[in-house]
Design an enzyme around this catalytic site. Structure first.
Site, PDB file in Angstrom:
ATOM      1  N   HIS A  44      30.495  39.647  70.237  1.00 22.97           N
ATOM      2  CA  HIS A  44      31.080  40.194  71.825  1.00 22.97           C
ATOM      3  C   HIS A  44      29.687  39.945  72.628  1.00 22.97           C
ATOM      4  O   HIS A  44      28.454  40.313  72.217  1.00 22.97           O
ATOM      5  CB  HIS A  44      31.138  41.604  71.360  1.00 22.97           C
ATOM      6  N   GLU A  55      29.809  48.484  69.388  1.00 18.22           N
ATOM      7  CA  GLU A  55      30.477  48.978  68.722  1.00 18.22           C
ATOM      8  C   GLU A  55      29.795  49.501  67.399  1.00 18.22           C
ATOM      9  O   GLU A  55      28.699  49.157  67.238  1.00 18.22           O
ATOM     10  CB  GLU A  55      31.821  48.093  68.179  1.00 18.22           C
ATOM     11  N   ARG A  93      35.724  34.387  69.324  1.00 20.56           N
ATOM     12  CA  ARG A  93      35.925  33.864  68.094  1.00 20.56           C
ATOM     13  C   ARG A  93      35.083  32.695  67.740  1.00 20.56           C
ATOM     14  O   ARG A  93      35.310  31.662  68.415  1.00 20.56           O
ATOM     15  CB  ARG A  93      37.520  33.470  67.575  1.00 20.56           C
ATOM     16  N   HIS A 118      29.817  38.896  63.543  1.00 19.27           N
ATOM     17  CA  HIS A 118      30.061  40.010  62.738  1.00 19.27           C
ATOM     18  C   HIS A 118      31.904  39.507  62.146  1.00 19.27           C
ATOM     19  O   HIS A 118      32.294  38.890  62.763  1.00 19.27           O
ATOM     20  CB  HIS A 118      29.976  41.155  62.922  1.00 19.27           C
TER      21      HIS A 118
END
Length: 321
Positions: free
Chosen positions: A102, A119, A197, A177
């Site tokens: 991200h 996150e 991705r 991740h």
């Protein structure tokens, strides 16, 4: 004037190629298909949850923001013209997620109106042998990752970490991740839906076509020297005690074990998000009481003030720093 009370929202369920039916274990009603994400509390163009309890039932979180912004969200949780700062999800990983990364808020390639995405995960359930992908191996730089992507050997560059229920992972933007099969997690994140991705196992998506990869963006936003990712076991915690399990500029998340009546309070600075990770119990405040069970999520307005948790519960508490 509506008096503040704990808000519960109707989840928005998202079908994902990697999803399953595990969220039914929390008593949630799932549509047909492979449900990978339950957006429990969301104020985003791709999913805005609606209140389903009390006087404000039927209003979206965006409506709550417009009507009660600073009062409900708090001086630190409310930004003029901005959306609710966090997105709260439950994820069912029946299959491996794509290898992803991200961006930060400052990335120039962000879609219009989007934020970066930092996150954290709290593992609610994990099958024996379950694992996640968590960061690059030492010494992998941009050139090495680019070559691995080009040559189809991305997995050689990644760290695999075994997981068990109760593990907590902090995943700042820039950390490569992926959740893997057999894991159910609660996710507290920035209010963003931007994912790049890196690799998707050459599998077709729900439409039968290969899903898009975002190689250049992924290479641009990856933090090759590390972004400060951290993980911890959360077993070392006493009754009616908070353990901080993640801290970022966007959220602070704590885990608590409720084993007796526990008097708490919100502050004028921030709302409180409660995610019920395990058990049953109750949430009481001046004007009411709610029964609680695992899988439920609540937004406690900053102006709520005193409240009490009771029962036998594992709770995640999130606030804005």
């Amino acid at each position: 004037m509506t008096k503040a009370y704990p808000l519960q929202f109707k989840p928005e369920m998202k079908e994902r190629i990697w999803g399953g039916r595990a969220l039914e274990q929390f008593g949630l009603t799932l549509p047909e298909g492979s449900i990978g994400e339950g957006w429990m509390i969301g104020d985003h163009p791709n999913g805005t949850t609606k209140v389903m309890n009390g006087e404000l039932a039927g209003l979206g979180l965006d409506d709550i923001r417009e009507r009660y912004g600073r009062e409900f969200f708090g001086t630190k949780g409310y930004a003029e013209g901005g959306r609710f700062p966090l997105l709260i999800k439950l994820l069912d990983c029946n299959d491996d997620l794509s290898i992803q990364v991200h961006p930060t808020d400052s990335y120039e390639g962000l879609p219009k109106g989007e934020l970066g995405k930092t996150e954290m995960w709290y593992v609610l359930d994990a099958k024996p042998g379950a694992k996640i992908i968590y960061g690059l191996k030492d010494g992998v730089d941009r050139a090495a990752l680019a070559a691995a992507i080009e040559e189809g050997r991305v997995m050689d560059t990644l760290q695999e970490v075994p997981v068990a229920a109760g593990d907590a992972f902090y995943i700042p933007a820039g950390t490569v991740h992926a959740l893997c099969a057999g894991v159910v997690v609660a996710e507290i994140q920035q209010n963003s839906d931007t994912t790049y991705r890196v690799f998707d196992y050459n599998r077709p998506g729900l439409d039968g076509k290969l899903r898009e990869l975002h190689v250049e963006d992924s290479l641009n936003v990856t933090a090759y020297e590390g972004a400060g990712a951290s993980r911890m076991k959360t077993d070392n915690i006493g009754d009616n005690e908070w353990l901080q399990i993640a801290e970022s500029p966007y959220f602070i998340v704590e885990k608590g074990l409720v084993r007796a009546p526990w008097k708490l309070s919100t502050t004028q600075e921030s709302f409180v998000i409660l995610v019920i990770a395990e058990g049953t119990g109750s949430l009481s405040w001046e004007d009411g009481k709610l029964e609680l069970k695992a899988g439920e999520c609540f937004l406690l307005p900053a102006s709520l003030g005193a409240y009490e948790l009771d029962g036998n519960l594992t709770v995640l508490r999130s606030v804005t720093p």
